[in-house]
Design a protein around this motif. Structure first.
Motif, PDB file in Angstrom:
ATOM      1  N   GLY A   1       4.203  49.198  53.282  1.00  0.00           N
ATOM      2  CA  GLY A   1       3.805  50.491  52.952  1.00  0.00           C
ATOM      3  C   GLY A   1       4.232  51.523  53.906  1.00  0.00           C
ATOM      4  N   THR A   2       4.863  51.238  54.845  1.00  0.00           N
ATOM      5  CA  THR A   2       5.187  52.293  55.740  1.00  0.00           C
ATOM      6  C   THR A   2       6.672  52.574  55.579  1.00  0.00           C
ATOM      7  OG1 THR A   2       6.047  50.568  57.549  1.00  0.00           O
ATOM      8  CG2 THR A   2       3.744  51.245  57.673  1.00  0.00           C
ATOM      9  N   ARG A   3       7.210  52.085  54.832  1.00  0.00           N
ATOM     10  CA  ARG A   3       8.754  52.388  54.371  1.00  0.00           C
ATOM     11  C   ARG A   3       8.798  53.728  53.348  1.00  0.00           C
ATOM     12  NH1 ARG A   3      11.460  46.916  52.530  1.00  0.00           N
ATOM     13  NH2 ARG A   3      12.621  48.532  51.420  1.00  0.00           N
ATOM     14  N   ILE A   4       9.430  54.640  53.477  1.00  0.00           N
ATOM     15  CA  ILE A   4       9.559  55.948  52.706  1.00  0.00           C
ATOM     16  C   ILE A   4       9.778  55.322  51.328  1.00  0.00           C
ATOM     17  CG2 ILE A   4      10.439  58.164  52.193  1.00  0.00           C
ATOM     18  CD1 ILE A   4      10.379  58.647  55.174  1.00  0.00           C
ATOM     19  N   ASP A   5      10.980  54.454  51.009  1.00  0.00           N
ATOM     20  CA  ASP A   5      11.649  54.121  49.804  1.00  0.00           C
ATOM     21  C   ASP A   5      10.392  53.444  49.112  1.00  0.00           C
ATOM     22  OD1 ASP A   5      11.793  52.369  51.765  1.00  0.00           O
ATOM     23  OD2 ASP A   5      13.303  51.232  50.299  1.00  0.00           O
ATOM     24  N   LEU A   6       9.601  52.475  49.574  1.00  0.00           N
ATOM     25  CA  LEU A   6       8.614  51.971  48.951  1.00  0.00           C
ATOM     26  C   LEU A   6       7.606  52.841  48.384  1.00  0.00           C
ATOM     27  CD1 LEU A   6       7.629  48.197  49.103  1.00  0.00           C
ATOM     28  CD2 LEU A   6       5.777  50.176  49.357  1.00  0.00           C
ATOM     29  N   LEU A   7       7.246  53.692  49.378  1.00  0.00           N
ATOM     30  CA  LEU A   7       6.293  54.626  48.807  1.00  0.00           C
ATOM     31  C   LEU A   7       6.495  55.622  47.705  1.00  0.00           C
ATOM     32  CD1 LEU A   7       5.192  55.878  52.468  1.00  0.00           C
ATOM     33  CD2 LEU A   7       3.619  54.447  50.826  1.00  0.00           C
ATOM     34  N   ARG A   8       7.702  55.868  47.661  1.00  0.00           N
ATOM     35  CA  ARG A   8       8.432  56.935  46.636  1.00  0.00           C
ATOM     36  C   ARG A   8       8.261  55.828  45.327  1.00  0.00           C
ATOM     37  NH1 ARG A   8      11.480  59.909  49.892  1.00  0.00           N
ATOM     38  NH2 ARG A   8      12.173  61.488  50.008  1.00  0.00           N
ATOM     39  N   ARG A   9       8.875  54.635  45.421  1.00  0.00           N
ATOM     40  CA  ARG A   9       8.755  53.635  44.177  1.00  0.00           C
ATOM     41  C   ARG A   9       7.095  53.792  43.830  1.00  0.00           C
ATOM     42  NH1 ARG A   9      11.860  50.297  46.913  1.00  0.00           N
ATOM     43  NH2 ARG A   9      10.464  48.531  46.858  1.00  0.00           N
TER      44      ARG A   9
END
Length: 602
Positions: free
Chosen positions: A460-468
């Motif tokens: 959850g600290t990755r921006i791409d995953l948060l976007r998804r």
């Protein structure tokens, strides 16, 4: 004359006790420092000071007989962990996976011994079946200390170990049936022992319900701590004595006694009282095993011992991994389970002694195979470390778990669904807020699923995953994960990418709080700060202080702590800045001043 003999016996007991405990403490500290575990430390200490080593102490067999009570106490404490409801829930793993593991590993190792060592098939069976058991004394403490005992992985390992412990009765029966000792022929037949087992278990359950429970209530009402110790030890020893009188496993009797008390409100009290006795006697058991090892026989056959130890670990790891896969366990966790349980176990020592008494194997063979078990135990700390990495390993593409892109778009994202994140998420959902939970620990996700809570896998600290996960539309992003290294370099890009979201961060300590202080975060909470303040409030209430006085103390403490934190931040993160503001024996508030301040309306 009798007095002189008593004095002599006392001298021997004291001198040998000092030597054994001193050697045990020294070697356990040494082995712990090198990460090899306490069990091996005790075994090596016993071997060195025993009759086969420096001969500083004697009577290994007599000490072994007494120290077996440590195994009995271990099984009692295992039973305390298992209330009947949990035992029923784990029935598939216990009586399915556990049964197949004991049979498959025991027969495979019997075949290896029969084919490659020249032992008769009876001797091979008496040696191979015990080698199928693993070390409860090594594995369970490791699972408990790492907090994995209640995870799905931990419960699989626990279920197998539990069935192994239960299988001691049939294994002893098999060895008795194969016995060449005429004295054993007078013993009861196997079918009669099975009836004795069932009857004894029923009797123990009834005694627990109608005798032990009322007795514990009486002791609880009296409030005498010493009586809890006495009742706990009486329960264990009486159960073991009943089983022993019927030629059954004393360990099984103790286990049943533990299960009887698993639902008792006094369980934790009894566990705390019995634990010190278990620790000391189990340590003495391993010391005694080391003492009875025939070191000369081992040194005469080092290649045999090392080779069979390697074969033991490899065969058990392969079979358990295969069984785990057959039960639907991911291959990584299956291999981790196989490695975790690949060693020989402490009950092997007991069963080898039974086989020796039954004239199935010579004393030299018992020593050789005890050494093989000991050597396999030496691999356990290293294999446990590797197994823990495998257990939490997940395919890089996350193919076996749902990612957050499958979640419905929520108002809030909660990153980390441990003990902290659960409370935050539950409160948000109680308010009617739609919450998406994300965690990167597969074990935690599996545990949550058992409570019908959907947690999605990902970092959850990755921006791409948060976007998804829908962070661009989220109003709240709460970082509740336990990561003391989560810093501004990771958080700043997230805040820039999702400026509309209120950011909340769980801070591990003051240092992490200072690290994040320059960012415009909506809220940060030190993970134990509020709960500690709450306990401080309760403690002051117990002292008889009024709520107004307590509230004033809390306000003063919070103001002082905030000012100290500001000074630490201004000093560039110097943790010692403002230390003179801390309360201590020389610097503490005057209680009368606090009360007067409240009364004056300050």
């Amino acid at each position: 004359m009798a007095v002189a003999e008593a004095v002599s016996a006392t001298d021997i007991l004291l001198s040998e006790g000092v030597i054994l405990l001193g050697a045990g403490v020294a070697f356990v500290i040494l082995f712990r420092r090198f990460g090899l575990g306490a069990v091996l430390g005790y075994l090596v200490a016993g071997a060195i000071v025993g009759p086969q080593g420096l001969a500083l102490v004697g009577g290994g067999q007599s000490k072994l007989a007494i120290a077996e009570i440590g195994i009995v106490l271990l099984l009692f404490l295992v039973g305390l962990e298992l209330n009947p409801a949990r035992l029923w829930r784990l029935k598939r793993d216990i009586f399915g996976l556990g049964l197949l593991q004991v049979i498959a590993c025991g027969l495979a190792l019997t075949g290896v011994i029969f084919l490659f060592t020249g032992f008769s098939w009876g001797a091979a069976l008496a040696l191979g079946l015990p080698l199928g058991l693993s070390s409860t004394a090594q594995v369970l403490p490791g699972l408990k200390s790492s907090g994995r005992i209640n995870s799905p992985f931990g419960e699989k390992a626990f279920s197998i170990l539990l069935f192994q412990d239960l299988s001691i009765v049939p294994l002893i029966t098999i060895i008795a049936a194969l016995s060449r000792n005429p004295a054993d022929a007078a013993g009861p037949p196997g079918w009669q022992m099975a009836l004795y087992t069932v009857g004894a278990i029923i009797g123990l359950v009834l005694a627990g319900r109608f005798i032990l429970s009322p007795l514990l209530r009486l002791v609880g009402n009296l409030g005498e701590r010493e009586l809890f110790v006495a009742v706990g030890l009486f329960t264990v020893l009486a159960s073991a004595a009943l089983m022993h009188s019927l030629h059954l496993s004393t360990a099984l009797g103790a286990f049943v006694a533990g299960v009887m008390l698993a639902d008792s409100p006094y369980r934790h009290e009894i566990e705390a009282d019995v634990e010190p006795f278990r620790t000391i006697l189990l340590g003495l058991f391993f010391l005694a095993v080391g003492m009875v090892l025939d070191i000369h026989a081992v040194l005469a056959n080092p290649i045999f011992v090392i080779s069979l130890a390697v074969v033991l670990v490899a065969v058990k790891a392969a079979i358990i991994t295969g069984l785990a896969r057959a039960f639907g366990i991911d291959w990584r966790q299956g291999l981790a389970l196989g490695l975790l349980l690949s060693q020989g176990g402490e009950f092997g020592f007991v069963l080898f002694a039974q086989a020796q008494n039954a004239l199935l194997i010579a004393p030299e063979a018992a020593s050789l195979f005890s050494a093989i078990v000991t050597l396999s135990m030496a691999t356990t700390p290293f294999l446990m470390l590797f197994a823990s990495r495998l257990e939490f390993a997940t395919p890089k593409d996350g193919s076996d778990m749902d990612g957050p892109e499958l979640a419905e778009q929520g108002t809030a994202l909660v990153i980390g669904y441990g003990r902290f994140g659960q409370t935050v998420a539950q409160m948000l959902m109680a308010s009617g807020c739609a919450v998406t939970m994300i965690d990167k620990k597969p074990a935690q996700i599996e545990v949550s699923g058992r409570f019908d809570v959907k947690v999605y896998y990902g970092d959850g600290t990755r921006i791409d995953l948060l976007r998804r996960a829908g962070a661009e539309d989220a109003r709240i992003i709460a970082f509740c994960h336990d990561d003391s290294n989560f810093d501004r370099k990771q958080l700043e890009p997230i805040m820039e990418a999702f400026p509309q979201a209120a950011i909340f961060v769980r801070a591990f300590d003051r240092r992490q709080l200072m690290e994040l202080s320059e960012l415009d975060i909506t809220g940060t909470v030190r993970e134990v700060y509020e709960s500690a303040v709450c306990m401080g409030w309760q403690a002051m209430q117990a002292l008889g202080m009024s709520d107004e006085a307590i509230a004033n103390v809390e306000r003063q403490y919070r103001d002082t702590d905030r000012e100290r934190l500001d000074r630490q931040i201004a000093a560039g993160g110097d943790i010692y800045a403002g230390r003179g503001m801390m309360y201590n024996a020389q610097h503490r508030a005057d209680p009368l001043l606090i009360v007067n301040t409240v009364e004056e309306g300050a």
